[in-house]
Write a protein that holds these residues in place. Sequence first.
Motif, PDB file in Angstrom:
ATOM      1  N   PHE A  29       0.825  -1.211   0.000  1.00 58.12           N
ATOM      2  CA  PHE A  29       0.000   0.000   0.000  1.00 58.12           C
ATOM      3  C   PHE A  29       0.860   1.263   0.000  1.00 58.12           C
ATOM      4  O   PHE A  29       0.661   2.163  -0.815  1.00 58.12           O
ATOM      5  N   TYR A  30       1.825   1.339   0.905  1.00 55.65           N
ATOM      6  CA  TYR A  30       2.660   2.535   0.993  1.00 55.65           C
ATOM      7  C   TYR A  30       3.577   2.693  -0.217  1.00 55.65           C
ATOM      8  O   TYR A  30       4.022   3.797  -0.522  1.00 55.65           O
ATOM      9  N   SER A  31       3.826   1.600  -0.924  1.00 61.78           N
ATOM     10  CA  SER A  31       4.633   1.655  -2.154  1.00 61.78           C
ATOM     11  C   SER A  31       3.776   1.950  -3.380  1.00 61.78           C
ATOM     12  O   SER A  31       4.271   1.910  -4.507  1.00 61.78           O
ATOM     13  N   LYS A  32       2.478   2.172  -3.160  1.00 64.12           N
ATOM     14  CA  LYS A  32       1.514   2.498  -4.222  1.00 64.12           C
ATOM     15  C   LYS A  32       1.230   1.303  -5.149  1.00 64.12           C
ATOM     16  O   LYS A  32       0.819   1.479  -6.286  1.00 64.12           O
ATOM     17  N   ASN A  33       1.439   0.090  -4.654  1.00 65.53           N
ATOM     18  CA  ASN A  33       1.103  -1.121  -5.405  1.00 65.53           C
ATOM     19  C   ASN A  33      -0.283  -1.573  -4.957  1.00 65.53           C
ATOM     20  O   ASN A  33      -0.432  -2.496  -4.152  1.00 65.53           O
ATOM     21  N   MET A  34      -1.300  -0.896  -5.461  1.00 64.38           N
ATOM     22  CA  MET A  34      -2.657  -1.063  -4.950  1.00 64.38           C
ATOM     23  C   MET A  34      -3.248  -2.439  -5.250  1.00 64.38           C
ATOM     24  O   MET A  34      -3.915  -3.025  -4.403  1.00 64.38           O
ATOM     25  N   ARG A  35      -3.028  -2.950  -6.462  1.00 66.50           N
ATOM     26  CA  ARG A  35      -3.544  -4.293  -6.776  1.00 66.50           C
ATOM     27  C   ARG A  35      -2.943  -5.323  -5.839  1.00 66.50           C
ATOM     28  O   ARG A  35      -3.647  -6.171  -5.282  1.00 66.50           O
ATOM     29  N   SER A  36      -1.654  -5.261  -5.630  1.00 64.61           N
ATOM     30  CA  SER A  36      -0.974  -6.205  -4.742  1.00 64.61           C
ATOM     31  C   SER A  36      -1.468  -6.066  -3.309  1.00 64.61           C
ATOM     32  O   SER A  36      -1.647  -7.062  -2.604  1.00 64.61           O
ATOM     33  N   ALA A  37      -1.709  -4.840  -2.887  1.00 62.08           N
ATOM     34  CA  ALA A  37      -2.201  -4.607  -1.528  1.00 62.08           C
ATOM     35  C   ALA A  37      -3.567  -5.248  -1.333  1.00 62.08           C
ATOM     36  O   ALA A  37      -3.827  -5.882  -0.301  1.00 62.08           O
ATOM     37  N   VAL A  38      -4.444  -5.130  -2.323  1.00 59.85           N
ATOM     38  CA  VAL A  38      -5.786  -5.714  -2.220  1.00 59.85           C
ATOM     39  C   VAL A  38      -5.704  -7.243  -2.180  1.00 59.85           C
ATOM     40  O   VAL A  38      -6.354  -7.882  -1.354  1.00 59.85           O
ATOM     41  N   VAL A  39      -4.909  -7.822  -3.055  1.00 60.62           N
ATOM     42  CA  VAL A  39      -4.778  -9.281  -3.096  1.00 60.62           C
ATOM     43  C   VAL A  39      -4.209  -9.789  -1.772  1.00 60.62           C
ATOM     44  O   VAL A  39      -4.729 -10.745  -1.180  1.00 60.62           O
TER      45      VAL A  39
END
Length: 175
Positions: A29-39
């Motif tokens: 999330f803090y790295s702005k990897n939103m898809r990965s954060a959701v998964v």
Amino acid sequence: MKIQAIEELKLHISDKRTRICMDEVLSCFYSKNMRSAVVMLYVTTISDVYYKLCDLVDIYNDTAAKAIKEYVEREWKDSSTSPKWETEIIKKCYQKKRILNNEGYSHLLQLQSERNLCAHPVIEASSELYNPNEAIVQGLILNMLVDILCKPSFLAKSFFDTFTEDIERSAEYFL
């Protein structure tokens, strides 16, 4: 920049395995990897629900939790690659009033839907993969922390039922 409310809630996660996974969610999330954060948030939450079921069985001898846990383990054994158990664990925990209340159930279904969009290569009309915005992901993280991840397993079972059962067992010791 870290979000104070999330960081404070994270401290209330009681299961060490869940805390470690949540660190990975927040790193994405803090790295702005939103898809990965959701998964990862979905994986973390489903795992935590299973851990709570195990606690309810092992510590509280909860028969409803035991039935759900046995169902999940049977599904894993019979078809380890089928995602059916993920949907069923959510539904069964809600129906049997274990771990999920109305809000938690609704928010977890919303997370599941977002995870499906993020994890599967669905190409929209613009030929770009779906990418949730930061506000959506932040809301999902907060909802999972408040509704599920920060609640200890003994609160996952109907607290009033547990409380009254304990009083019943100890009644002879009261005046």
